[in-house]
Design a protein around this motif. Structure first.
Motif, mmCIF file in Angstrom:
data_model
loop_
_atom_site.group_PDB
_atom_site.id
_atom_site.type_symbol
_atom_site.label_atom_id
_atom_site.label_comp_id
_atom_site.label_asym_id
_atom_site.label_seq_id
_atom_site.Cartn_x
_atom_site.Cartn_y
_atom_site.Cartn_z
ATOM 1 N N MET A 244 19.098 45.761 31.777
ATOM 2 C CA MET A 244 18.483 47.082 31.747
ATOM 3 C C MET A 244 19.098 47.939 30.641
ATOM 4 O O MET A 244 20.290 47.809 30.346
ATOM 5 C CB MET A 244 18.676 47.748 33.106
ATOM 6 N N ALA A 245 18.261 48.770 30.030
ATOM 7 C CA ALA A 245 18.782 49.698 29.010
ATOM 8 C C ALA A 245 17.997 50.996 29.091
ATOM 9 O O ALA A 245 16.831 50.998 29.467
ATOM 10 C CB ALA A 245 18.628 49.090 27.624
ATOM 11 N N ARG A 246 18.669 52.093 28.762
ATOM 12 C CA ARG A 246 17.970 53.384 28.741
ATOM 13 C C ARG A 246 18.358 54.141 27.478
ATOM 14 O O ARG A 246 19.528 54.181 27.098
ATOM 15 C CB ARG A 246 18.327 54.219 29.974
ATOM 16 N N TYR A 247 17.340 54.703 26.841
ATOM 17 C CA TYR A 247 17.552 55.403 25.578
ATOM 18 C C TYR A 247 16.899 56.772 25.613
ATOM 19 O O TYR A 247 15.915 56.998 26.324
ATOM 20 C CB TYR A 247 16.895 54.625 24.425
ATOM 21 N N ILE A 248 17.438 57.673 24.787
ATOM 22 C CA ILE A 248 16.727 58.907 24.466
ATOM 23 C C ILE A 248 16.343 58.813 22.992
ATOM 24 O O ILE A 248 17.190 58.488 22.147
ATOM 25 C CB ILE A 248 17.610 60.143 24.732
ATOM 26 N N TYR A 249 15.082 59.031 22.717
ATOM 27 C CA TYR A 249 14.594 59.051 21.334
ATOM 28 C C TYR A 249 14.276 60.492 20.953
ATOM 29 O O TYR A 249 13.659 61.219 21.741
ATOM 30 C CB TYR A 249 13.311 58.225 21.190
ATOM 31 N N ILE A 250 14.690 60.859 19.747
ATOM 32 C CA ILE A 250 14.365 62.179 19.200
ATOM 33 C C ILE A 250 13.620 61.959 17.889
ATOM 34 O O ILE A 250 14.113 61.241 17.010
ATOM 35 C CB ILE A 250 15.645 62.999 18.861
ATOM 36 N N VAL A 251 12.449 62.568 17.790
ATOM 37 C CA VAL A 251 11.659 62.467 16.557
ATOM 38 C C VAL A 251 11.411 63.886 16.055
ATOM 39 O O VAL A 251 10.976 64.738 16.836
ATOM 40 C CB VAL A 251 10.304 61.760 16.824
ATOM 41 N N ARG A 252 11.708 64.130 14.781
ATOM 42 C CA ARG A 252 11.491 65.476 14.209
ATOM 43 C C ARG A 252 10.344 65.418 13.229
ATOM 44 O O ARG A 252 10.296 64.521 12.382
ATOM 45 C CB ARG A 252 12.740 65.960 13.475
#
Ligand SMILES: C[S@@+](CC[C@H](N)C(=O)[O-])C[C@H]1O[C@@H](n2cnc3c(N)ncnc32)[C@H](O)[C@@H]1O
Length: 253
Positions: A244-252
């Motif tokens: 299992m993996a969890r990410y936060i993605y930020i796109v500007r």
């Protein structure tokens, strides 16, 4: 909808019907996540507070939640910043509740990803916690989201692998990351798997703490589901992180 999509849809309808009535689930959310947003995901209040830094100051700020459920996460962000809130979700039960709970500077729509559209350059911030998985065409959807964002706007995504999405090798190989790269859209990503392991532990403890409340309400099946969803933490962290993996993605923009 095909049969498996219909099954998912009906599960969400049942889930949001239950959250509209269950005191046990409300207490569970408060203990597990620090705030009751009727979470069906993995967003505790610390994760949601990270979003605050991307909300500009001022009266004319517009934020959208994709897969907003019953709108409580947006309600919290509005309470903290005064922003105008917009959300869509395909669950009728969820959107009916959101409409009843939040009436000021709020716009909630029932509809699926791909059916709903907004004007170009409308939003300062778009968030989507544990919902991007359901985009039927991820590249098309990320391009549509970029169109909805204002210049300098931000997309903030909570994204998990190992349940709805199969586990890949790293943050750059998820379906979302590949779609962003293919569209030439730069992103930042943070791996939050370790804090998710700790959060799952809290979810399990909170579920066990409120087992009797769930049973007294006739909601034992939801308690059982919470135990099933948190079985991963019965393994040591290294084994958990292989699956299992969890990410936060930020796109500007
Ligand atoms: C895992 S839940 C996450 C809900 C909420 N964002 C949270 O973090 O607790 C996924 C949400 O997406 C909604 N959903 C699922 N498929 C969808 C679709 N194709 N279009 C719009 N909403 C969808 C569900 O009704 C549900 O509210």
């Amino acid at each position: 909808m095909n049969n498996s999509e219909l099954l998912f849809y009906n599960e969400y309808e049942q889930f949001y019907k239950m959250t509209g009535q269950s005191k046990a689930f409300e207490k569970f959310c408060l203990d597990a996540f620090g705030e009751d947003f009727s979470q069906d995901g993995f967003s505790d209040v610390d994760q949601i507070n990270r979003i605050l830094e991307y909300i500009p100051k001022g009266d004319d700020v517009h934020i959208l939640d994709i897969g907003c459920g019953n709108g409580k996460m947006l309600g919290y962000l509005q309470e903290k910043t005064g922003a105008n809130i917009y959300g869509f979700d395909y669950s009728e039960n969820a959107i009916n509740t959101a409409g009843q709970l939040f009436k000021n500077n709020a716009d909630f729509r029932q509809g699926a990803i791909g059916e709903i559209d907004y004007p170009e350059g409308k939003f300062d911030l778009i968030i989507s916690m544990d919902t991007m998985y359901f985009a039927p065409d991820m590249e098309k959807f990320v391009l549509q989201i970029m169109k909805w964002l204002k210049k300098d706007g931000v997309l903030f995504v909570g994204y998990q692998e190992g349940d709805v999405m199969p586990k890949t090798d790293d943050v750059n190989t998820t379906v979302l990351a590949k779609a962003l790269s293919k569209c030439g859209i730069a992103f930042e990503a943070e791996n939050i798997t370790s804090e998710t392991y700790d959060l799952l532990k809290k979810k399990r403890e909170a579920a066990l703490l409120h087992q009797k409340d769930f049973e007294d309400e006739g909601n034992r099946e939801w308690f059982d589901l919470l135990l099933l969803q948190t079985e991963g933490i019965l393994k040591p962290y290294d084994s958990f992180a292989k699956e299992m993996a969890r990410y936060i993605y930020i796109v500007r923009k």
